[in-house]
Each structure stands twice: as C-alpha cells, then as structure tokens.
Design an enzyme around this catalytic site. Structure first.
Site, PDB file in Angstrom:
ATOM      1  N   TRP A   1       0.833  -1.214   0.000  1.00 19.08           N
ATOM      2  CA  TRP A   1       0.000   0.000   0.000  1.00 19.08           C
ATOM      3  C   TRP A   1       0.863   1.257   0.000  1.00 19.08           C
ATOM      4  O   TRP A   1       0.386   2.339  -0.300  1.00 19.08           O
ATOM      5  CB  TRP A   1      -0.966  -0.002   1.187  1.00 19.08           C
ATOM      6  N   ASP A   2       2.138   1.097   0.327  1.00 23.54           N
ATOM      7  CA  ASP A   2       3.072   2.232   0.323  1.00 23.54           C
ATOM      8  C   ASP A   2       3.001   2.974  -1.009  1.00 23.54           C
ATOM      9  O   ASP A   2       3.050   4.205  -1.051  1.00 23.54           O
ATOM     10  CB  ASP A   2       4.506   1.727   0.538  1.00 23.54           C
TER      11      ASP A   2
ATOM     12  N   GLU B   1       0.131  -2.441  13.032  1.00 26.57           N
ATOM     13  CA  GLU B   1       0.412  -3.879  13.003  1.00 26.57           C
ATOM     14  C   GLU B   1       0.726  -4.467  14.381  1.00 26.57           C
ATOM     15  O   GLU B   1       1.071  -5.635  14.481  1.00 26.57           O
ATOM     16  CB  GLU B   1       1.557  -4.159  12.020  1.00 26.57           C
TER      17      GLU B   1
ATOM     18  N   LYS C   1       1.448   1.219  16.518  1.00 21.65           N
ATOM     19  CA  LYS C   1       2.715   1.175  15.776  1.00 21.65           C
ATOM     20  C   LYS C   1       2.922   2.404  14.895  1.00 21.65           C
ATOM     21  O   LYS C   1       4.025   2.930  14.785  1.00 21.65           O
ATOM     22  CB  LYS C   1       2.765  -0.087  14.901  1.00 21.65           C
ATOM     23  N   GLN C   2       1.837   2.846  14.207  1.00 19.28           N
ATOM     24  CA  GLN C   2       2.023   3.860  13.166  1.00 19.28           C
ATOM     25  C   GLN C   2       0.701   4.563  12.886  1.00 19.28           C
ATOM     26  O   GLN C   2      -0.318   4.236  13.487  1.00 19.28           O
ATOM     27  CB  GLN C   2       2.534   3.201  11.882  1.00 19.28           C
TER      28      GLN C   2
END
Length: 689
Positions: free
Chosen positions: A298-299, A428, A496-497
């Site tokens: 998906w980046d 994640e 995480k993000q």
C-alpha cells in the site's frame, strides 16, 4: 557537512557513510543500483516462489571505484546532483583531477552509464593513471546466465530467472551488454584531458538490449550521451518543480524526496512498456532479505501515488495499470480465502498473488484493497479519464473490489450494522480485531466510489453497494468524541504507526473539527516513536488542517531523524532498521508539502485549497499541478495565493477552470493569465462557462 555551497539540490561529502545501505541510488523506470554496488535490478524481474519471491540480482559492471595508487596529497569528494540525476566521485591530486560520473539514463531506460574523465591541472607531461577497482563477476544466484557473442565491442550475457513466482508461471529473461572495463586508465603525456565512457544495457529481449546499447554508443560518439540524460531528467524535474522558501534542511529534504521518488517513475514520453510498480525501497534495493524483497505494498498507492498524481498524471496512470495487470492474481487471492471479487495482496510482485512470507499479513491486512481503489478514485477525480475505466480494465477492477468488500462483511443483528471481522489494521501491533476504523472507512469509500463511477459510466448500480456503504460500522465513541481504532480498543494502548489519523486525511471521512482534534490528541502520545517514518507526516497534515502550526512543525521535524547524511537517504525506522531509501517516508513528507501546506484535497466536485505554513516557511511554489487537463502554477505566501494556467491539454476532456473562494468570489483561470487573491480557503473547479 557543507551541502553544495547552499544549493539545496546538490548533496556533497568528503567521505562516504560507513553503512553501504545509505549510499545513494541511481534509478530509472527499468533499472536501478546503489552506487559502488556489484548488483543491479531490472523492473519486474523476480525470482523465487511465493513468499521467497525477490528481485533477481543482476551482476553489475557499474559498481567500480576509482583509486590513484601512489599519488600523494589526494583529496576525494562525492556528490549527488539532484538537478542532473548524476552521482560523481572526484579525486584531486596536485597534477590532475579524475572524475567518475554514474547515472541511469532517463530517456533510454534500458541503459545505465558511467564515465571517467582525467584532466590535467598543470603543465606537466607525466602520464596520469587511475585504477578501476571492480567486484564485477558475470554470475548471479538468481539467474542462469550464458555468455553470448560480443556485440559492437560489448560483452554479452543472457539468461532466465531460476524459480517462477507461481508454479508454471513465467521466468523472466535478462539480456545484458556492457563495455569491457580495463583495470586502469591513463592520460597520455601529451593529453590535457580525456573522457572514457562505459555503457551497460539490460532488457528483456536481445533486440531491445542491442538497440539501447547501439543508441547509447551513437550518442556517446557524438559527445551527447550524458547531455541527453540530463535533458530528459531536467524536463521531468521542471515538470514536477516544488520550491520552498524556508530552512535549508527542509529544502534539502524536499529535493532529496523529489530526486528519489521521481527516479522511480516512468519517463513522460515512455512508450507503452508495462510499469512494474514501486516498492518501499525502490528498484535499487530488494534482493533476498532486503527491503521487503522488492515487493509492492500500500506504500505505493497511499503514500507515494498522491504526489505523483498531482505532478505527473501520466506516471500515475502507469501505476494504476500495474494494479489492473495484476487483477487476475487478486481475484485468485479472494477465491482462495473464500470471498468474491478481488483481494489485492499485502505484498505484490509480478502476478498479483500474495507473496508476503508471513501468512498473517496477507490474510488480515486487507485494507490494501481499499487503498488500491482510493488511488483509482483520486486519479479519476483529478483527470476525468474514463478511457482507463471503459477500455483499459479499470472498471473491472472497481467492480471486483466492491464485490470483495460486500462478501467480506457480515451483518450484526445486535447493532443493525455490517461488520468486517478478524483483520489487522495499519497498526500492526494488533491483529484479529473486529471493525478496524480505517479498514471499514476505506471499504465504505470503495463502495461509494464504485457507486459514483457506475453512474458516471451509465452502468446499473447494485443495491447492496449503497446499502452496505450506508450501514457499515465505523467505530465511534460518543462519550469521548473520538474514533477507537477497533472494537474494544482502550485509550492509551500503544500503536505502531499512523492509523486512525488517516481517517481525516487521506480518507476525508466525515467528522467535525472537534473529533479530528480528539483523534490526533488520542493517538499522538501513544504512537511508537520508533515506528515507520511516514507516520509523523500524517499527524503534521492533521495539525495543519486545524491551523495548529507549531504542533504540525514539531511532528514534521520528527521525520528528520529518518533522513541520513550526507545523501538524504531515508531509513524506515529512526534506529536505522527496516527498509532503506524508504520512498514511503519520502512520499508522506511530500504530502505534507503538497497537501498539508496547500490544503489541497481531491474531491468529486473540485480541488480544495486551504493553505497553512509553519512559521519558518514564507513561500511555496508548485510549478506544474495537473487538474482536469490543465497545468497550474500555484504560488502561496501567508498573504496571497497566485494561480496561472500554464498549459491546457488539447484533450477534449480538458475543462476551463475557475478558483472560487469560500466568500463566494470567483476568479476565471485562463491560460497565460495570472490571478491573485488574499490567502483564504476555496477550491478549483470546472468553470460553468
């Protein structure tokens, strides 16, 4: 370390970083290598089955290093020139300079080249010799290579990858021609200056490799090989020019991001050669065990694509074609998991089948399917290109994604809403959760776009698309007025993000400013400071939306701990772990500039703007924004916005534009006529006239 006497686009050094992963890359749409490395990669050439699929290592004649044995008082310097797309290494001795230049040719994408130039600095007549130290061996752990006959003075090898991605699948062939490299080069006593040129051509067919090598030789003979590359690269940079008045470190970071990301996209005038997607570490990386094996995530669609779309919609279209080409693999993924439609893989290579080595991500991190479709939506609303959907397979992809989401939902009698259960969100650190806010919101967006697209194309709209979009659960805490990350999320749990903050941007999920603020306040302190680099960009965009300029700047500043010196190569995590040349982080950073500082938002009805600059930035100029067949130059200061249509496509879809302020003022945007107005929110839309 001084950087090109203040030129933000030239990164110079007198020593190389100790970690070779942090050396700069030279890349075009088809070939890439890291400087001084003995391997290169070719786009779409993978070896290994399923989770072992990785970019095939192609031996590289380009990874040599100059040396001047016995010379005294040597000075060495290294430079990455963003303006010319060229890396150079210079040795200066008392009597001469030797310069090694390396580049991936930007119009002949099957060609990489380097030159060595020795130039005398004094009147002496002693021969000047430099050694060329090379690790090149024409063998590969991933390719069965066979030598062929020399061609126009070049050596030739060719061969296939060893293991196909899927059983019975294709094994790509590589053909490589290269100029033989001597152990040393000598400038004769009577010579003042001499340049030696070395070419490497790599292609999927013998014919293409020979054609590219011959063309390179002709240009080299005419003294214009490097010049033709610089011309092509400069045209790309000009067409994607973004300039800031602000701190030098910020401008250097901006130029570095543009260099590495633009290196990864197809050239403007590329023939219809298939594009193979962009992996987090780019084409130069991705050997087995490195940078996620060169897989596409998906980046590409969420983090890199929006920047490419605004600046270069032709390249954006090529990225979408990669997803269309891998649609059949995505359909197989859905079928194997017991669902309808198409489920795009968490990690994709050549076929669209899942190649993630760890099953949990491929099974659960399903938001990627919605991320892929969001790129198609942004492209359509920016270009109105119906051909992609009607003739090139885009509609089949839209429909398949909508079918997947419908089959993935289950009805909750208790809540009278649709649920998506057992997923891993972008965060994640959590898996097997129900109703990830981001996953469900992106699924809703997929269904809404599929519905709108069907109506635009005059296709019937399945009732269940609208019904499920209306009735899917996106978790919301009415008491605290924020979005829990998933059912059962407890405030304070580490994340995480960037995850829920993505609801505000890029998803533009409907919410009040109060809820947007609460989401940012809730997740900023619990997001892992060692998490991946793109995270802070999205917090910065959120605070810019709310005009919290200092808070935005403090988030953006966190990105700088992921930018390494001296060549501005990004690392995924601030401790240096993860992917290097981390284009995902660069994509997030560029979105702060192109969408955060400008307030640009791509919507069905117009391109919104609402600028906000942190205090150290006084001006932003984007020279070539593409919108509905027009190229716009937009210059923004705190006081004024200036817009000019610099080019209108001859395409009949191209529409005359106008800028409309929230106050109701309208400004027609005619080609060649600049308009300006006080900095305020508004939008660009089709002119009703």
């Amino acid at each position: 370390m001084a950087d090109g006497d203040g030129d933000p686009g030239v990164f110079t050094a007198t020593a190389l970083p100790g970690d070779p992963r942090l050396l700069p890359t030279v890349t075009n749409a088809f070939l890439g290598t890291r400087v001084f490395r003995d391997i290169l990669h070719a786009a779409g050439v993978y070896s290994g089955a399923a989770g072992d699929t990785h970019r095939a290592d192609v031996p590289s004649p380009l990874g040599l290093r100059m040396a001047a044995p016995g010379a005294r008082s040597l000075a060495e310097s290294f430079a990455l020139d963003n303006w010319t797309g060229t890396f150079s290494h210079t040795i200066q001795s008392p009597g001469y300079t030797a310069t090694h230049q390396l580049y991936a040719h930007h119009s002949l994408v099957h060609l990489m080249a380097f030159s060595v130039t020795i130039r005398r600095l004094d009147g002496s007549t002693h021969p000047a010799t430099v050694q060329l130290q090379s690790l090149f061996v024409p063998q590969s752990q991933d390719l069965h290579l066979t030598p062929g006959p020399d061609f126009q003075g070049a050596h030739y090898i060719y061969g296939q990858t060893l293991v196909p991605e899927v059983e019975g699948g294709p094994r790509p062939t590589v053909h490589m021609l290269w100029t033989p490299i001597p152990r040393s080069l000598t400038l004769g006593g009577e010579e003042r200056e001499r340049c030696w040129q070395f070419l490497t051509a790599v292609a999927g067919s013998e014919e293409e490799a020979k054609r590219s090598y011959s063309e390179g030789l002709s240009l080299a003979a005419a003294g214009s090989l490097h010049r033709s590359h610089i011309r092509a690269w400069a045209a790309l940079r000009r067409g994607c020019s973004v300039e800031l008045d602000g701190p030098l470190a910020l401008r250097q970071a901006l130029h570095g991001c543009l260099y590495y990301l633009l290196s990864a996209i197809p050239p403007r005038d590329s023939p219809a050669a298939p594009f193979h997607g962009i992996s987090p570490g780019g084409l130069s990386n991705g050997t087995r065990g490195e940078d996620y094996w060169g897989h596409v995530f998906w980046d590409q669609d969420t983090w890199m694509f929006p920047n490419i779309l605004l600046l270069h919609p032709g390249a954006a279209r090529a990225i979408l074609h990669y997803r269309i080409r891998t649609l059949e693999g995505a359909r197989r993924n859905a079928r194997e998991q017991g669902y309808e439609g198409a489920k795009f893989p968490w990690e994709s290579a050549a076929t669209g089948r899942e190649v993630c080595p760890e099953e949990i991500y491929g099974a659960q991190e399903i938001h990627v399917t919605g991320d892929v479709l969001m790129a198609f939506e942004q492209y359509y609303y920016t270009t109105q290109d119906q051909k992609l959907f009607l003739e090139d397979g885009g509609w089949e992809l839209v429909e398949a994604v909508a079918q997947y989401w419908c089959s993935r939902m289950v009805w909750s009698e208790e809540e009278q809403l649709y649920h998506i259960r057992g997923v891993m969100p972008p965060d994640e650190y959590h898996s097997q959760v129900d109703n990830s806010a981001y996953t469900n919101a992106v699924a809703r967006r997929s269904l809404n776009f599929a519905t709108d697209m069907a109506r635009d194309l005059l296709f019937p709209v399945p009732e269940e698309w609208e019904d499920r979009a209306r009735k899917i659960k996106v978790p919301f805490d009415e008491e605290r007025k924020y979005h829990p990350e998933y059912d059962g999320y407890s405030p304070g749990e580490p994340v995480k993000q960037a995850d829920v903050v993505l609801l505000g941007f890029p998803l533009m999920h409907p919410m009040s400013a109060e809820v947007r603020r609460n989401d940012l306040e809730m997740y900023e302190p619990v997001t892992d400071p060692a998490g991946p680099a793109m995270t802070w960009s999205m917090f910065a965009v959120g605070w810019l939306e709310l005009k919290e300029l200092q808070r935005a700047w403090s988030q953006l500043e966190k990105c700088f701990s992921n930018i390494t010196e001296p060549f501005k190569v990004w690392v995924e995590n601030s401790d240096g772990s993860g992917a290097v040349n981390f284009l995902t982080g660069m994509g997030g950073f560029l979105q702060v500039v192109l969408f955060g500082f400008t307030g640009f938002r791509i919507t069905r009805s117009g391109l919104l703007f609402d600028p906000a600059f942190p205090h150290d930035i006084t001006k932003l100029k984007v020279s070539s924004i593409s919108y509905l067949g027009n190229k716009l130059e937009v210059t923004i200061t705190r006081e004024e916005i200036r817009m000019e249509v610099t080019e209108t496509s001859r395409d009949p879809r191209a529409s005359p534009l106008e800028a409309v302020l929230e106050s109701g003022q309208r400004f027609p945007l005619w080609e060649g006529q600049s308009v300006s107005f006080p900095t305020a929110p508004g939008w660009i839309q089709r002119s009703p006239s």
